[in-house]
Design a protein around this motif. Structure first.
Motif, PDB file in Angstrom:
ATOM      1  N   ASP A  36       0.742  -1.156  -0.079  1.00 41.73           N
ATOM      2  CA  ASP A  36       0.087  -0.040  -0.125  1.00 41.73           C
ATOM      3  C   ASP A  36       0.700   1.308  -0.014  1.00 41.73           C
ATOM      4  O   ASP A  36       0.420   2.225  -0.304  1.00 41.73           O
ATOM      5  N   LYS A  37       2.087   1.198   0.469  1.00 44.15           N
ATOM      6  CA  LYS A  37       3.241   2.128   0.553  1.00 44.15           C
ATOM      7  C   LYS A  37       4.551   1.550   0.409  1.00 44.15           C
ATOM      8  O   LYS A  37       4.703   0.535   0.797  1.00 44.15           O
ATOM      9  N   PRO A  38       5.492   2.470   0.283  1.00 46.25           N
ATOM     10  CA  PRO A  38       6.843   1.757   0.438  1.00 46.25           C
ATOM     11  C   PRO A  38       7.254   1.273   1.584  1.00 46.25           C
ATOM     12  O   PRO A  38       7.082   2.253   2.745  1.00 46.25           O
ATOM     13  N   HIS A  39       7.728   0.270   1.691  1.00 49.81           N
ATOM     14  CA  HIS A  39       8.311  -0.210   3.189  1.00 49.81           C
ATOM     15  C   HIS A  39       9.826  -0.333   3.337  1.00 49.81           C
ATOM     16  O   HIS A  39      10.336  -0.997   4.212  1.00 49.81           O
ATOM     17  N   GLY A  40      10.336  -0.038   2.177  1.00 52.85           N
ATOM     18  CA  GLY A  40      11.981  -0.244   2.167  1.00 52.85           C
ATOM     19  C   GLY A  40      12.374  -1.723   1.832  1.00 52.85           C
ATOM     20  O   GLY A  40      11.454  -2.416   1.720  1.00 52.85           O
ATOM     21  N   SER A  41      13.580  -2.035   1.302  1.00 54.33           N
ATOM     22  CA  SER A  41      13.770  -3.131   0.669  1.00 54.33           C
ATOM     23  C   SER A  41      13.689  -4.407   1.726  1.00 54.33           C
ATOM     24  O   SER A  41      13.161  -5.335   0.953  1.00 54.33           O
ATOM     25  N   ALA A  42      13.671  -4.053   2.855  1.00 53.31           N
ATOM     26  CA  ALA A  42      13.729  -5.263   3.945  1.00 53.31           C
ATOM     27  C   ALA A  42      12.183  -5.398   4.420  1.00 53.31           C
ATOM     28  O   ALA A  42      11.272  -6.320   4.554  1.00 53.31           O
ATOM     29  N   GLY A  43      11.586  -4.163   4.603  1.00 54.50           N
ATOM     30  CA  GLY A  43      10.253  -3.796   5.219  1.00 54.50           C
ATOM     31  C   GLY A  43       9.253  -4.539   4.159  1.00 54.50           C
ATOM     32  O   GLY A  43       8.362  -5.105   4.668  1.00 54.50           O
TER      33      GLY A  43
ATOM     34  N   VAL B 205      15.154 -11.662  11.945  1.00 54.84           N
ATOM     35  CA  VAL B 205      16.117 -10.146  12.169  1.00 54.84           C
ATOM     36  C   VAL B 205      15.332  -8.948  11.859  1.00 54.84           C
ATOM     37  O   VAL B 205      15.419  -8.031  12.591  1.00 54.84           O
ATOM     38  N   ILE B 206      14.429  -8.812  10.631  1.00 58.36           N
ATOM     39  CA  ILE B 206      13.657  -7.860  10.303  1.00 58.36           C
ATOM     40  C   ILE B 206      12.791  -7.393  11.384  1.00 58.36           C
ATOM     41  O   ILE B 206      12.659  -6.165  11.801  1.00 58.36           O
ATOM     42  N   GLN B 207      12.103  -8.588  12.017  1.00 55.69           N
ATOM     43  CA  GLN B 207      11.293  -8.218  13.201  1.00 55.69           C
ATOM     44  C   GLN B 207      11.902  -7.372  14.230  1.00 55.69           C
ATOM     45  O   GLN B 207      11.128  -6.553  14.892  1.00 55.69           O
ATOM     46  N   GLU B 208      12.905  -7.916  14.493  1.00 56.20           N
ATOM     47  CA  GLU B 208      13.798  -7.310  15.590  1.00 56.20           C
ATOM     48  C   GLU B 208      13.979  -5.766  15.542  1.00 56.20           C
ATOM     49  O   GLU B 208      13.817  -5.320  16.397  1.00 56.20           O
ATOM     50  N   VAL B 209      14.200  -5.358  14.291  1.00 54.78           N
ATOM     51  CA  VAL B 209      14.363  -3.921  13.875  1.00 54.78           C
ATOM     52  C   VAL B 209      13.002  -3.282  14.109  1.00 54.78           C
ATOM     53  O   VAL B 209      13.072  -2.377  14.485  1.00 54.78           O
ATOM     54  N   PHE B 210      11.869  -3.842  13.660  1.00 49.38           N
ATOM     55  CA  PHE B 210      10.846  -3.347  13.759  1.00 49.38           C
ATOM     56  C   PHE B 210      10.545  -3.197  15.205  1.00 49.38           C
ATOM     57  O   PHE B 210      10.040  -1.886  15.432  1.00 49.38           O
ATOM     58  N   LEU B 211      10.580  -3.974  16.004  1.00 46.45           N
ATOM     59  CA  LEU B 211      10.105  -3.870  17.527  1.00 46.45           C
ATOM     60  C   LEU B 211      11.063  -2.710  18.036  1.00 46.45           C
ATOM     61  O   LEU B 211      10.577  -1.868  19.014  1.00 46.45           O
TER      62      LEU B 211
ATOM     63  N   ASP C 273      20.105  -2.897   3.472  1.00 41.32           N
ATOM     64  CA  ASP C 273      21.512  -2.543   3.718  1.00 41.32           C
ATOM     65  C   ASP C 273      21.830  -2.040   5.050  1.00 41.32           C
ATOM     66  O   ASP C 273      22.392  -2.716   6.133  1.00 41.32           O
ATOM     67  N   GLN C 274      21.399  -0.625   5.334  1.00 41.63           N
ATOM     68  CA  GLN C 274      21.508   0.004   6.473  1.00 41.63           C
ATOM     69  C   GLN C 274      21.273  -0.827   7.732  1.00 41.63           C
ATOM     70  O   GLN C 274      21.763  -0.847   8.910  1.00 41.63           O
ATOM     71  N   ASP C 275      20.060  -1.332   7.742  1.00 43.32           N
ATOM     72  CA  ASP C 275      19.302  -1.697   9.047  1.00 43.32           C
ATOM     73  C   ASP C 275      19.408  -3.092   9.340  1.00 43.32           C
ATOM     74  O   ASP C 275      19.131  -3.506  10.318  1.00 43.32           O
TER      75      ASP C 275
END
Ligand code: GDD
Length: 407
Positions: free
Chosen positions: A85-92, A192-198, A228-230
């Motif tokens: 529905d909108k950009p979430h970034g490459s990992a998002g 790993v992505i979930q951890e960044v979210f939290l 990349d960055q996150d």
């Protein structure tokens, strides 16, 4: 089982492809006569036990509907478009569709940027990844030290190939080894992505408190995560990420100029992978063909025309007698009249080039006016010369122009 996800971005990313992205999403722009995204999709076909290819982006569904169904039939592999529905970034964006991606319980997930051009050594990457273990393996390549800062620069252990250090587009030189934007992960990548979210959500709370206390702050939305960055930077040096180096060709396709260069690379690759797509001089068309050339079966090329090297001619194009084409991409329904010349140029859909006209450039693929681009439905009148220029759609040129952007 293995699935592949190709990140296709969305319309905001297409501005660098203007005026060509006005009516075609950049991932569907043809290189070597095939939509750009077709090249990574057909490479996915070579992955053992591949069950599904997902294209993830924020373009409207209808823009991909036709292509997705035709490519699924042609390659006999299910290809699905998933719209954010909108950009979430490459990992998002990968995380956003985790349930759909995990539906078939894959053991491995390939992730590919759509805007890179290479021979996608995916089966080799998978082998290397199984050997090293960990969460993921990145395709990497050595580039010149001057160009490295346009990419993610990284350091890998020369023996174990472990990713030791990663910096995205650094200001000061770190390494000439760079990230190619092609990865294979295990499903652990989602945690790993979930951890960044939290962590982000915690920070959102902190920011809310700061805001209430009238302290200023700047942050990304909590569901926007960059691979990349996150993810790659913090995970480097933790024995979770490994690298697979390619010595074959690799380019990033960020400008229309690069699309001509990448078209040449893919045409050259067709000699080994799909020779039936190339026209050779003895073909039934009988035009003189030099080097690698693609001509859509519906195009009509006069036998006295001379075509190549590096030319791709799309559907329903008409090329008249004495025409000379080299290093160019000619899009659907173009008419090129007698003795016209096209060199280092992209000729937009339904354009018409008059007799003895010239549409050309010096071929510096990295500079803005290094190729000439005609948008859709441009008319170049007889004998008019267009050099190193960009012409927006629906223009009629009756005088010659050089180094101009015609709005
Ligand atoms: N679906 C979706 N949604 N795709 C996205 C989004 C998003 O929100 N944001 C980016 N992408 C896609 C782009 O379309 C592209 O295919 C890929 O993700 C990477 O785009 P960027 O994040 O803009 O990075 P980049 O292209 O400048 O650089 C990346 O690729 C280089 C290789 O081409 C980095 O990973 C570099 O390190 C790398 O060298």
């Amino acid at each position: 089982k293995v699935v592949a996800v190709i990140l296709v971005g969305g319309p905001t990313k297409g501005t660098r492809f203007r005026p060509l992205s006005f009516n075609t999403p950049e991932p569907l722009f043809p290189l070597a006569g095939q939509p750009m995204v077709h090249h990574p999709i057909s490479a996915c076909k070579r992955i053992p036990n591949l069950v599904q290819v997902f294209l993830v982006g924020f373009y409207e569904e209808r823009e991909f509907a036709l292509y997705v169904s035709s490519v699924s039939n042609e390659l006999r592999v299910p290809v699905r478009y998933l719209k954010e529905d909108k950009p979430h970034g490459s990992a998002g964006s990968l995380y956003y569709f985790r349930d759909k991606i995990m539906e078939e319980s894959p053991t491995h997930i390939f992730l590919l940027n759509f805007d890179v051009c290479c021979n996608f050594p995916l089966p080799n990457m998978l082998e290397a990844h199984k050997m090293h273990g960990g969460i993921g393996t990145l395709l990497v390549i050595k580039v010149s030290a001057e160009s490295a800062n346009q990419f993610g620069e990284l350091v890998a252990d020369p023996i174990t190939k472990e990713l030791l250090h990663y910096t995205e587009k650094p200001e000061t030189f770190v390494s000439d080894l760079i990230n190619c934007g092609v990865y294979v992960f295990t499903p652990k990548i989602f945690s790993v992505i979930q951890e960044v979210f939290l962590l982000r959500e915690d920070r959102v709370l902190l920011h809310l408190i700061m805001w209430l206390l009238d302290l200023s702050f700047r942050s990304l939305p909590s569901d926007f995560v960059r691979l990349d960055q996150d993810i790659l930077s913090p995970l480097a040096g933790k024995k979770q990420l490994y690298t697979y180096e390619t010595t074959d060709f690799w380019e990033q396709i960020k400008t229309p100029g690069m699309s001509i260069k990448c078209s040449a690379l893919y045409l050259a690759q067709f000699r080994f992978t799909s020779p039936h797509l190339l026209v050779n001089g003895d073909g039934k068309r009988k035009a003189t063909v030099v080097g690698d050339v693609y001509i859509h079966p519906s195009a009509k090329v006069h036998p006295t025309a001379k075509i190549g090297p590096n030319v791709s001619i799309s559907a329903n194009v008409r090329v008249a007698a004495g025409v000379r084409l080299m290093n160019c991409i000619v899009l659907d329904d173009v008419e090129i009249k007698e003795n016209a010349v096209v060199m280092h140029a992209i000729v937009g859909w339904k354009s018409s080039l008059g007799r003895w006209s010239r549409v050309q450039a010096d071929g510096d693929y990295n500079s803005k006016l290094g190729i000439t681009i005609l948008g859709e439905s441009v008319t170049v009148e007889d004998e008019v010369v267009v050099i190193n220029s960009i012409v927006l759609p629906n223009k009629m040129l009756n005088v010659s122009v050089q180094e101009e952007i015609i709005l």
